[in-house]
Design a protein around this motif. Sequence first.
Motif, PDB file in Angstrom:
ATOM      1  N   HIS A 113      -1.911   9.068  14.174  1.00  0.00           N
ATOM      2  CA  HIS A 113      -0.700   7.855  14.288  1.00  0.00           C
ATOM      3  C   HIS A 113       0.621   8.765  14.630  1.00  0.00           C
ATOM      4  N   PRO A 114       1.460   8.030  15.483  1.00  0.00           N
ATOM      5  CA  PRO A 114       2.859   8.620  15.691  1.00  0.00           C
ATOM      6  C   PRO A 114       3.578   8.809  14.416  1.00  0.00           C
ATOM      7  N   ASP A 115       3.649   8.271  13.462  1.00  0.00           N
ATOM      8  CA  ASP A 115       4.339   8.180  12.345  1.00  0.00           C
ATOM      9  C   ASP A 115       3.289   7.867  11.169  1.00  0.00           C
ATOM     10  N   PRO A 116       2.582   8.953  10.732  1.00  0.00           N
ATOM     11  CA  PRO A 116       1.766   8.645   9.740  1.00  0.00           C
ATOM     12  C   PRO A 116       2.183   8.565   8.372  1.00  0.00           C
ATOM     13  N   VAL A 117       3.166   9.126   8.118  1.00  0.00           N
ATOM     14  CA  VAL A 117       3.697   8.891   6.562  1.00  0.00           C
ATOM     15  C   VAL A 117       4.179   7.523   6.358  1.00  0.00           C
ATOM     16  N   VAL A 118       4.737   6.916   7.415  1.00  0.00           N
ATOM     17  CA  VAL A 118       5.119   5.405   7.329  1.00  0.00           C
ATOM     18  C   VAL A 118       3.928   4.489   7.348  1.00  0.00           C
ATOM     19  N   GLU A 119       3.032   4.930   8.155  1.00  0.00           N
ATOM     20  CA  GLU A 119       1.804   4.126   8.195  1.00  0.00           C
ATOM     21  C   GLU A 119       0.888   4.236   6.782  1.00  0.00           C
ATOM     22  N   LEU A 120       0.994   5.397   6.195  1.00  0.00           N
ATOM     23  CA  LEU A 120       0.332   5.554   5.076  1.00  0.00           C
ATOM     24  C   LEU A 120       1.126   4.775   3.895  1.00  0.00           C
ATOM     25  N   ARG A 121       2.471   4.690   3.860  1.00  0.00           N
ATOM     26  CA  ARG A 121       3.117   3.576   3.008  1.00  0.00           C
ATOM     27  C   ARG A 121       2.714   2.373   2.938  1.00  0.00           C
ATOM     28  N   ARG A 122       2.608   1.823   4.475  1.00  0.00           N
ATOM     29  CA  ARG A 122       2.228   0.508   4.405  1.00  0.00           C
ATOM     30  C   ARG A 122       0.809   0.140   3.851  1.00  0.00           C
ATOM     31  N   LEU A 123      -0.026   1.276   4.231  1.00  0.00           N
ATOM     32  CA  LEU A 123      -1.509   0.855   3.686  1.00  0.00           C
ATOM     33  C   LEU A 123      -1.497   1.018   1.941  1.00  0.00           C
ATOM     34  N   LEU A 124      -0.464   1.953   1.514  1.00  0.00           N
ATOM     35  CA  LEU A 124      -0.538   1.815   0.132  1.00  0.00           C
ATOM     36  C   LEU A 124       0.010   0.583  -0.555  1.00  0.00           C
ATOM     37  N   ASP A 125       1.026  -0.005   0.181  1.00  0.00           N
ATOM     38  CA  ASP A 125       1.550  -1.511  -0.212  1.00  0.00           C
ATOM     39  C   ASP A 125       0.395  -2.479  -0.011  1.00  0.00           C
ATOM     40  N   VAL A 126      -0.327  -2.428   0.814  1.00  0.00           N
ATOM     41  CA  VAL A 126      -1.420  -3.430   0.933  1.00  0.00           C
ATOM     42  C   VAL A 126      -2.448  -3.219  -0.063  1.00  0.00           C
ATOM     43  N   HIS A 127      -2.770  -1.563  -0.399  1.00  0.00           N
ATOM     44  CA  HIS A 127      -3.753  -1.429  -1.594  1.00  0.00           C
ATOM     45  C   HIS A 127      -3.007  -1.960  -2.798  1.00  0.00           C
ATOM     46  N   ALA A 128      -1.977  -1.685  -2.833  1.00  0.00           N
ATOM     47  CA  ALA A 128      -1.499  -2.089  -4.375  1.00  0.00           C
ATOM     48  C   ALA A 128      -1.642  -3.503  -4.405  1.00  0.00           C
ATOM     49  N   MET A 129      -1.447  -4.300  -3.692  1.00  0.00           N
ATOM     50  CA  MET A 129      -1.596  -5.886  -3.468  1.00  0.00           C
ATOM     51  C   MET A 129      -2.811  -6.224  -3.647  1.00  0.00           C
ATOM     52  N   LEU A 130      -3.983  -5.443  -3.255  1.00  0.00           N
ATOM     53  CA  LEU A 130      -5.415  -6.122  -3.245  1.00  0.00           C
ATOM     54  C   LEU A 130      -5.861  -5.625  -4.503  1.00  0.00           C
ATOM     55  N   PHE A 131      -5.634  -4.481  -4.995  1.00  0.00           N
ATOM     56  CA  PHE A 131      -6.492  -3.396  -5.767  1.00  0.00           C
ATOM     57  C   PHE A 131      -5.566  -3.486  -7.165  1.00  0.00           C
ATOM     58  N   GLY A 132      -4.251  -3.481  -6.886  1.00  0.00           N
ATOM     59  CA  GLY A 132      -3.724  -3.328  -8.359  1.00  0.00           C
ATOM     60  C   GLY A 132      -4.278  -4.430  -9.520  1.00  0.00           C
ATOM     61  N   ARG A 133      -4.026  -3.800 -10.675  1.00  0.00           N
ATOM     62  CA  ARG A 133      -4.230  -4.966 -11.601  1.00  0.00           C
ATOM     63  C   ARG A 133      -3.163  -5.672 -12.020  1.00  0.00           C
ATOM     64  N   PRO A 134      -3.186  -6.930 -12.442  1.00  0.00           N
ATOM     65  CA  PRO A 134      -2.202  -7.702 -12.835  1.00  0.00           C
ATOM     66  C   PRO A 134      -1.425  -7.536 -13.840  1.00  0.00           C
ATOM     67  N   ASP A 135      -0.138  -7.757 -13.947  1.00  0.00           N
ATOM     68  CA  ASP A 135       0.596  -7.457 -15.108  1.00  0.00           C
ATOM     69  C   ASP A 135       0.742  -8.560 -15.964  1.00  0.00           C
ATOM     70  N   PRO A 136       0.190  -8.411 -17.269  1.00  0.00           N
ATOM     71  CA  PRO A 136      -0.054  -9.456 -18.162  1.00  0.00           C
ATOM     72  C   PRO A 136       1.587 -10.091 -18.393  1.00  0.00           C
ATOM     73  N   ALA A 137       2.581  -9.530 -18.473  1.00  0.00           N
ATOM     74  CA  ALA A 137       3.772 -10.117 -18.585  1.00  0.00           C
ATOM     75  C   ALA A 137       4.262 -11.056 -17.877  1.00  0.00           C
ATOM     76  N   THR A 138       3.536 -11.028 -16.550  1.00  0.00           N
ATOM     77  CA  THR A 138       4.044 -11.997 -15.432  1.00  0.00           C
ATOM     78  C   THR A 138       2.975 -12.944 -14.986  1.00  0.00           C
ATOM     79  N   LEU A 139       1.988 -13.060 -15.858  1.00  0.00           N
ATOM     80  CA  LEU A 139       0.713 -14.043 -15.405  1.00  0.00           C
ATOM     81  C   LEU A 139       1.400 -15.489 -15.787  1.00  0.00           C
ATOM     82  N   LEU A 140       1.029 -16.444 -15.067  1.00  0.00           N
ATOM     83  CA  LEU A 140       1.355 -17.819 -15.042  1.00  0.00           C
ATOM     84  C   LEU A 140       0.197 -18.478 -15.496  1.00  0.00           C
ATOM     85  N   ASP A 141       0.228 -19.491 -16.534  1.00  0.00           N
ATOM     86  CA  ASP A 141      -0.632 -20.558 -16.945  1.00  0.00           C
ATOM     87  C   ASP A 141      -1.159 -21.479 -15.864  1.00  0.00           C
ATOM     88  N   LEU A 142      -2.284 -21.552 -15.649  1.00  0.00           N
ATOM     89  CA  LEU A 142      -2.718 -22.535 -14.620  1.00  0.00           C
ATOM     90  C   LEU A 142      -3.076 -24.053 -15.363  1.00  0.00           C
TER      91      LEU A 142
END
Length: 281
Positions: free
Chosen positions: A190-219
């Motif tokens: 990739h021409p800018d691999p560290v920037v791309e790696l940061r994008r991938l980590l952001d996606v990874h955190a969204m998809l596979f991160g665990r929810p913060d109990p303090a922010t959960l909303l009652d359904l």
Amino acid sequence: MTFSIVGRSVDGRQHGVAVASKFLAVGALVPAAAADVGALATQAHANLAFREQGLALLRTGAAAADAVAGLVAADPGRDDRQLGVVGATGDGATWTGPRCHDWAGGRAGDGWAAQGNILAGPHVVDAMRDAWLAGAALPLPQRLLAALRAGDEAGGDRRGRQSAALLVVERRGGYAGTSDTVVDLRVDDHPDPVVELRRLLDVHAMLFGRPDPATLLDLAGPLADEVAGLLARAGHPVGAAGLDDALASWAGVENLEERLVSGRIDPIVLAHLRRATGERD
């Protein structure tokens, strides 16, 4: 040709490596890590056997400096090698052979080691060190990547950019608690691999991160009604099994199942559902 940082989380539960290089698929060669053991990076004229050998030494309780000394002493090609190691406790350690191409060198401290060769100068490793020390409040993947990004912005590999990788492990810290691999992301070409790696980590955190109990909303109430309507619009209407089941059906398609909590909703999941159905966050 490469710069890297190995590190341990503040609580000692995670170990990892971040690396970048003007080299194809650096993540396939440089990093190695094992949960509750440590992490290492082998580079310059990399000795890939160092990965298993180094982790084996750390498993015996050897300190990072002793592991480095043992690997280097047994290697006739040590003058062309570069190595960084961090163990379960104590200081990290780094080695730069005298025949590594300038600029080459490393820095190490409690729970980390940074090193690089064919760099723009020593300020690259110094920038990595400074970013690591400033990032103690960050989760380990983000802290490693912040250090790598600082090195990249300081000039990094003086030949240019091509690939980057991030590997982090923790005992049963991986997907659904079924593996030790928390993060294993690679940007191979990739021409800018560290920037791309940061994008991938952001996606990874969204998809596979665990929810913060303090922010959960009652359904419940209007929010439950909204979520039901959004799910119907997305093709997952609420049936006899209820709202949790419909939400799980949609989340499974979106790879967000790690963020589900019965009877509640993670704001990150809610925001993604709204975006996916054309609603504003």
